[in-house]
Design a protein around this motif. Structure first.
Motif, PDB file in Angstrom:
ATOM      1  N   LEU A 104       0.822  -1.224   0.000  1.00 14.37           N
ATOM      2  CA  LEU A 104       0.000   0.000   0.000  1.00 14.37           C
ATOM      3  C   LEU A 104       0.849   1.264   0.000  1.00 14.37           C
ATOM      4  O   LEU A 104       0.373   2.338  -0.396  1.00 14.37           O
ATOM      5  N   ALA A 105       2.095   1.139   0.399  1.00 21.37           N
ATOM      6  CA  ALA A 105       2.983   2.316   0.443  1.00 21.37           C
ATOM      7  C   ALA A 105       3.139   2.952  -0.928  1.00 21.37           C
ATOM      8  O   ALA A 105       3.429   4.143  -1.038  1.00 21.37           O
ATOM      9  N   VAL A 106       2.945   2.154  -1.994  1.00 19.38           N
ATOM     10  CA  VAL A 106       3.171   2.699  -3.338  1.00 19.38           C
ATOM     11  C   VAL A 106       1.868   3.179  -3.997  1.00 19.38           C
ATOM     12  O   VAL A 106       1.859   3.452  -5.203  1.00 19.38           O
ATOM     13  N   LEU A 107       0.806   3.319  -3.208  1.00 18.78           N
ATOM     14  CA  LEU A 107      -0.448   3.863  -3.755  1.00 18.78           C
ATOM     15  C   LEU A 107      -0.229   5.179  -4.506  1.00 18.78           C
ATOM     16  O   LEU A 107      -0.784   5.361  -5.597  1.00 18.78           O
ATOM     17  N   PRO A 108       0.588   6.113  -3.976  1.00 14.83           N
ATOM     18  CA  PRO A 108       0.761   7.372  -4.724  1.00 14.83           C
ATOM     19  C   PRO A 108       1.328   7.145  -6.126  1.00 14.83           C
ATOM     20  O   PRO A 108       0.996   7.881  -7.060  1.00 14.83           O
ATOM     21  N   GLU A 109       2.155   6.127  -6.286  1.00 10.25           N
ATOM     22  CA  GLU A 109       2.786   5.869  -7.591  1.00 10.25           C
ATOM     23  C   GLU A 109       1.804   5.195  -8.560  1.00 10.25           C
ATOM     24  O   GLU A 109       2.035   5.186  -9.767  1.00 10.25           O
ATOM     25  N   VAL A 110       0.735   4.609  -8.038  1.00 15.73           N
ATOM     26  CA  VAL A 110      -0.199   3.842  -8.875  1.00 15.73           C
ATOM     27  C   VAL A 110      -1.504   4.606  -9.110  1.00 15.73           C
ATOM     28  O   VAL A 110      -2.228   4.353 -10.082  1.00 15.73           O
ATOM     29  N   THR A 111      -1.782   5.564  -8.249  1.00 16.16           N
ATOM     30  CA  THR A 111      -3.033   6.316  -8.348  1.00 16.16           C
ATOM     31  C   THR A 111      -3.204   6.899  -9.749  1.00 16.16           C
ATOM     32  O   THR A 111      -2.249   7.414 -10.328  1.00 16.16           O
ATOM     33  N   GLY A 112      -4.428   6.791 -10.268  1.00 19.67           N
ATOM     34  CA  GLY A 112      -4.718   7.328 -11.601  1.00 19.67           C
ATOM     35  C   GLY A 112      -4.643   6.270 -12.683  1.00 19.67           C
ATOM     36  O   GLY A 112      -5.173   6.465 -13.773  1.00 19.67           O
ATOM     37  N   ALA A 113      -4.014   5.149 -12.407  1.00 22.10           N
ATOM     38  CA  ALA A 113      -3.908   4.088 -13.417  1.00 22.10           C
ATOM     39  C   ALA A 113      -5.255   3.386 -13.571  1.00 22.10           C
ATOM     40  O   ALA A 113      -6.029   3.292 -12.614  1.00 22.10           O
ATOM     41  N   THR A 114      -5.519   2.887 -14.785  1.00 22.44           N
ATOM     42  CA  THR A 114      -6.701   2.038 -14.955  1.00 22.44           C
ATOM     43  C   THR A 114      -6.292   0.565 -15.100  1.00 22.44           C
ATOM     44  O   THR A 114      -7.082  -0.325 -14.826  1.00 22.44           O
TER      45      THR A 114
END
Ligand code: SAM
Length: 217
Positions: free
Chosen positions: A63-73
């Motif tokens: 979950l720590a990498v949510l900022p890096e994945v946010t916006g992806a579909t």
């Protein structure tokens, strides 16, 4: 671990990492942990089996990498093992289409069983070996490609671009932080650029991790 302790640790861990998850996520992660530990008693999926360690080193690190994945579909997790980071990310981003690939059939069998048990749609477990030829391997490209503890960085950056859609990005979850100059040099070797890089610490053990994002050109 009882429900209240799990919820407390998840909340304090997310807060320390600066990520926010919905209230439904805790119970679903608990269910994922129960499935993982049940399977792991018969099939060797992970060496991490103490519940607090599973929560920290598998779930919170994912979950720590949510900022890096946010916006992806769409997300492609190569060398996903028992589903990390792809499964926890899917629990927080329900509309994300996630493909999790591993070369070991029993790990993919677990991913499929866990996704079914959690009632997840838009999750695909794929038993395949990624060697840089997605068409012949039957591996779909994605907007965001991610891997944790899969390959060393130079090998990963050599393999990864073939699996990313035009305009997409490659996310590397690294166990040991690399200096900025090293990331830039490894990216340049593969005609990639560093979009972002940050180090973080896991909230309970203090272990250091790094996440770096790369894009073409
Ligand atoms: N990403 C997971 C994690 O962080 O918990 C698993 C990491 S584990 C160290 C590496 C995984 O990559 C193993 O499950 C292994 O089977 C898989 N693997 C290794 N080479 C692969 C390849 N070429 N294609 C697909 N999976 C591979």
């Amino acid at each position: 671990m009882d429900n209240a302790r799990f919820a407390d640790l998840l909340a304090s861990g997310c807060s320390a990492l600066g990520v926010t998850v919905g209230e439904d996520v805790g119970p679903r992660l608990q269910r994922l942990m129960a499935e993982l530990l049940k399977w792991n008693a018969k099939v060797n999926l992970t060496a991490i089996t103490a519940p607090e360690e599973v929560l920290e080193k598998h779930f919170l690190d994912s979950l720590a990498v949510l900022p890096e994945v946010t916006g992806a579909t769409t997300l492609l997790d190569l060398g996903a093992g028992a589903g990390f980071p792809g499964l926890p990310l899917k629990l927080v981003m329900p509309t994300l289409g996630v493909t999790l690939v591993d070369a070991v059939g029993k790990k993919v069998a677990f991913i499929k069983a866990a996704a079914a048990s959690l009632g997840l749609t838009g999750v695909r477990g794929l038993h395949a070996r990624a060697e840089g030829k997605p068409e012949t391997e039957g591996i779909p490209r994605a907007q965001v490609l991610i891997a944790r503890a899969f390959m060393d960085l130079p090998d990963w950056l050599g393999l990864a671009p073939a699996y990313v859609e035009e305009g997409g990005r490659v996310v590397a979850m690294l166990g040991k932080a690399q200096p900025d100059a090293e990331l830039q040099a490894r990216a340049a070797e593969r005609n990639l650029r560093v979009v972002s890089a940050r180090s973080y610490r896991l909230p309970f053990s203090g272990a250091e991790r790094q996440v770096a994002v790369f894009a073409k050109g």
